[in-house]
Scaffold this motif. Structure first.
Motif, PDB file in Angstrom:
ATOM      1  N   HIS A  15      23.971  44.853  39.182  1.00 33.79           N
ATOM      2  CA  HIS A  15      25.119  45.737  39.414  1.00 33.79           C
ATOM      3  C   HIS A  15      25.807  45.417  40.740  1.00 33.79           C
ATOM      4  O   HIS A  15      27.040  45.440  40.817  1.00 33.79           O
ATOM      5  CB  HIS A  15      24.692  47.206  39.381  1.00 33.79           C
ATOM      6  N   HIS A  16      25.030  45.114  41.761  1.00 30.45           N
ATOM      7  CA  HIS A  16      25.619  44.767  43.060  1.00 30.45           C
ATOM      8  C   HIS A  16      26.430  43.474  42.950  1.00 30.45           C
ATOM      9  O   HIS A  16      27.568  43.410  43.437  1.00 30.45           O
ATOM     10  CB  HIS A  16      24.530  44.637  44.126  1.00 30.45           C
ATOM     11  N   SER A  19      29.622  44.166  41.199  1.00 29.17           N
ATOM     12  CA  SER A  19      30.546  44.998  41.992  1.00 29.17           C
ATOM     13  C   SER A  19      31.255  44.212  43.083  1.00 29.17           C
ATOM     14  O   SER A  19      32.391  44.539  43.439  1.00 29.17           O
ATOM     15  CB  SER A  19      29.807  46.194  42.602  1.00 29.17           C
ATOM     16  N   ARG A  66      34.250  47.160  34.317  1.00 35.91           N
ATOM     17  CA  ARG A  66      33.434  48.227  34.890  1.00 35.91           C
ATOM     18  C   ARG A  66      32.444  48.731  33.850  1.00 35.91           C
ATOM     19  O   ARG A  66      32.726  48.774  32.652  1.00 35.91           O
ATOM     20  CB  ARG A  66      34.277  49.365  35.443  1.00 35.91           C
TER      21      ARG A  66
END
Length: 140
Positions: A15-16, A19, A66
């Motif tokens: 996820h990081h 992002s 997203r």
């Protein structure tokens, strides 16, 4: 269901990376024998390098990507619902990710809808990766 600690750590790292749009550490969370199941192909692609290449590339094709929701049925499998845009097409999709006990991705399957969005995705991915994926498929 709570994920195994190693799985949660790898998922947090994933996820990081998404992002900040930086996939340099991606291979750290992928097993060398991982399998990639593309929404465009019936047969899976074998190999962690192939999976990493596909994931790095798709994140250059998707715009406004997203994640919205996460589901897990056990400690090693997650489903991530996402939305994105491919050119003028909006897409919705699911990433089905299986991790091993060490928190490494062993299987990554992608499903995308609607068909027009999938077609647009397939066209752009083919332009960027067509020869690479054909070679990967032939070598299995």
């Amino acid at each position: 269901m709570q994920l195994a600690p190693a799985v949660q750590a790898s998922l947090d790292k994933w996820h990081h990376m998404v992002s900040i749009a930086d996939m340099r550490s991606l291979n750290e969370i992928i097993h060398p024998d991982a399998v990639f199941r593309s929404p465009m192909a019936f047969h899976p692609y074998a190999g962690g390098d192939t999976l990493a290449t596909a994931l790095r590339t798709v994140l250059t094709v998707f715009e406004d990507f997203r994640y919205h929701r996460q589901f897990s049925a056990d400690q090693h499998n997650v489903a991530l619902e996402f939305s994105a845009r491919v050119g003028t097409r909006d897409v919705k999709g699911i990433d089905l990710i299986r991790f091993n006990d060490d928190g490494l991705i062993t299987d990554f399957e992608v499903m995308v809808r609607p068909g027009s969005g999938l077609a647009a995705l397939g066209e752009q991915m083919s332009e960027k990766l067509g020869a690479y994926l054909k070679a990967a498929k032939a070598s299995k």
